[in-house]
Scaffold this motif. Structure first.
Motif, PDB file in Angstrom:
ATOM      1  N   PRO A  97       0.833  -1.203   0.000  1.00 17.09           N
ATOM      2  CA  PRO A  97       0.000   0.000   0.000  1.00 17.09           C
ATOM      3  C   PRO A  97       0.872   1.260   0.000  1.00 17.09           C
ATOM      4  O   PRO A  97       1.941   1.290   0.619  1.00 17.09           O
ATOM      5  CB  PRO A  97      -0.814  -0.124   1.300  1.00 17.09           C
ATOM      6  N   THR A  98       0.431   2.280  -0.713  1.00 16.00           N
ATOM      7  CA  THR A  98       1.195   3.522  -0.838  1.00 16.00           C
ATOM      8  C   THR A  98       0.281   4.719  -0.598  1.00 16.00           C
ATOM      9  O   THR A  98      -0.925   4.569  -0.353  1.00 16.00           O
ATOM     10  CB  THR A  98       1.827   3.639  -2.235  1.00 16.00           C
ATOM     11  N   VAL A  99       0.854   5.901  -0.714  1.00 20.19           N
ATOM     12  CA  VAL A  99       0.072   7.124  -0.530  1.00 20.19           C
ATOM     13  C   VAL A  99      -1.053   7.213  -1.552  1.00 20.19           C
ATOM     14  O   VAL A  99      -2.112   7.813  -1.289  1.00 20.19           O
ATOM     15  CB  VAL A  99       1.002   8.360  -0.603  1.00 20.19           C
ATOM     16  N   VAL A 113      -0.073   2.323   6.152  1.00 18.64           N
ATOM     17  CA  VAL A 113       0.794   2.581   5.004  1.00 18.64           C
ATOM     18  C   VAL A 113       2.167   3.103   5.435  1.00 18.64           C
ATOM     19  O   VAL A 113       3.153   2.955   4.712  1.00 18.64           O
ATOM     20  CB  VAL A 113       0.100   3.578   4.038  1.00 18.64           C
ATOM     21  N   VAL A 114       2.249   3.692   6.608  1.00 19.25           N
ATOM     22  CA  VAL A 114       3.518   4.248   7.095  1.00 19.25           C
ATOM     23  C   VAL A 114       4.568   3.142   7.221  1.00 19.25           C
ATOM     24  O   VAL A 114       4.298   2.064   7.754  1.00 19.25           O
ATOM     25  CB  VAL A 114       3.319   4.949   8.453  1.00 19.25           C
ATOM     26  N   VAL A 115       5.775   3.440   6.725  1.00 24.62           N
ATOM     27  CA  VAL A 115       6.897   2.491   6.790  1.00 24.62           C
ATOM     28  C   VAL A 115       7.990   3.090   7.667  1.00 24.62           C
ATOM     29  O   VAL A 115       8.373   4.254   7.493  1.00 24.62           O
ATOM     30  CB  VAL A 115       7.464   2.205   5.385  1.00 24.62           C
ATOM     31  N   HIS A 116       8.489   2.296   8.606  1.00 22.50           N
ATOM     32  CA  HIS A 116       9.611   2.741   9.437  1.00 22.50           C
ATOM     33  C   HIS A 116      10.912   2.494   8.666  1.00 22.50           C
ATOM     34  O   HIS A 116      11.082   1.457   8.024  1.00 22.50           O
ATOM     35  CB  HIS A 116       9.632   1.974  10.761  1.00 22.50           C
ATOM     36  N   ILE A 129       4.725   4.086  -9.084  1.00 22.00           N
ATOM     37  CA  ILE A 129       4.208   4.603 -10.347  1.00 22.00           C
ATOM     38  C   ILE A 129       2.686   4.718 -10.355  1.00 22.00           C
ATOM     39  O   ILE A 129       2.110   5.485 -11.158  1.00 22.00           O
ATOM     40  CB  ILE A 129       4.704   3.721 -11.524  1.00 22.00           C
ATOM     41  N   ASP A 130       1.996   3.998  -9.476  1.00 23.16           N
ATOM     42  CA  ASP A 130       0.530   4.101  -9.403  1.00 23.16           C
ATOM     43  C   ASP A 130       0.079   5.539  -9.171  1.00 23.16           C
ATOM     44  O   ASP A 130      -1.000   5.942  -9.608  1.00 23.16           O
ATOM     45  CB  ASP A 130      -0.015   3.224  -8.272  1.00 23.16           C
TER      46      ASP A 130
END
Length: 296
Positions: A97-99, A113-116, A129-130
């Motif tokens: 999942p992305t922004v 969605v936040v990644v450490h 690219i989405d």
């Protein structure tokens, strides 16, 4: 012996023996920020320039890491479909999942969605690219310019600063970033063609202030890719200072081959080569923004 300013140029001195930096102003040392007793709510800053290749993503990555090293909780938002910020921090963005997913479904919990990252205190909202399809999907949405603002509102209480790495355009995604932001930092390559487009960017910021976000302000213009050995770099920097005055940050980021090396390693230069002049410059930039009140 004259001291050396950012970028490696030997600085002339005033009568009081105060070093003069590349911007032509006394080269001050900004104090190390005091620790924070608590965190949040975040001040949101967009790093924006519609011209590509000006060091915008490099600045976002290394400014974020530098602020984190001073005890700030930082969220870096990758808002460019190229996903360069995510890649530069070693984050995999394939089949995750992305922004983009948050823009399409504002009811989704952004914490999912936040990644450490490997840098303590630095988290990322990744992109891939989405995100390039977002403008098409959002064009018919009600209040489409405020969608990112609604996403970040759920995260802001947990961070001290949110940095948005904008794509190199002035389209709907960039307008979303500016609408969500309290301030803007403009990374500006010390090259003539980079200087030409800044007036259009300032005009866009003014329009966003008038119509969507009356509180947004210019936090500063940061000169990047500065090479003191070339007359062209020095002349462009002089023209930037003439045009923007005190809005030009004193810290200047020099040109170095260490930046692509750090990107390949998936690390900020402050982690990859912490004693390098470029790493020191970004830590100084972080201190300057804190001193100016742009960051807590």
């Amino acid at each position: 012996m004259a001291s050396r300013a950012a970028g490696g140029k030997a600085s002339p001195t005033t009568a009081e023996d105060t070093p003069i930096g590349p911007t032509g102003r006394p080269y001050r040392g900004f104090p190390t920020p005091a620790p924070l007793a608590s965190h949040g709510p975040a001040r949101i800053i967009s790093l924006c320039n519609q011209k590509g290749g000006v060091g915008k993503t490099t600045t976002a990555i290394n400014l974020a890491a530098s602020l984190a090293s001073y005890g700030r909780k930082v969220l870096a938002v990758d808002f460019d479909p190229q996903g360069a910020l995510s890649a530069g921090l070693g984050i995999t963005t394939h089949d995750v999942p992305t922004v983009y997913d948050l823009l399409l479904d504002t009811k989704r919990d952004p914490h999912e969605v936040v990644v450490h990252t490997g840098v303590e205190g630095l988290d990322v909202l990744p992109a891939n690219i989405d995100l390039s399809a977002a403008e098409v999907h959002l064009v018919n949405e009600v209040a489409r310019e405020t969608i990112l603002s609604r996403v970040l509102r759920k995260l802001a209480p947990e961070y001290d600063v949110i940095l948005i790495d904008c794509q190199p355009s002035l389209g709907l995604l960039t307008v979303n970033a500016l609408t969500a932001s309290h301030g803007v930092v403009i990374p500006l390559e010390c090259e003539f063609f980079a200087l030409r487009g800044v007036a259009l960017l300032i005009e866009t910021i003014d329009k966003v202030r008038d119509r969507l976000n009356p509180t947004i302000r210019l936090d500063g213009v940061v000169a990047t890719m500065y090479d003191p050995r070339t007359l062209h770099s020095r002349e462009v920097l002089e023209r930037v200072v003439d045009a923007f005055g005190d809005d030009v940050l004193e810290t200047v980021i020099g040109r170095t081959v260490k930046f692509p090396d750090a990107t390949v390693a998936g690390q900020p230069i402050t982690e990859f080569a912490p004693e390098h002049a470029a790493a020191q410059a970004y830590r100084r930039l972080a201190r300057e923004l804190v001193s100016r009140g742009a960051v807590a």
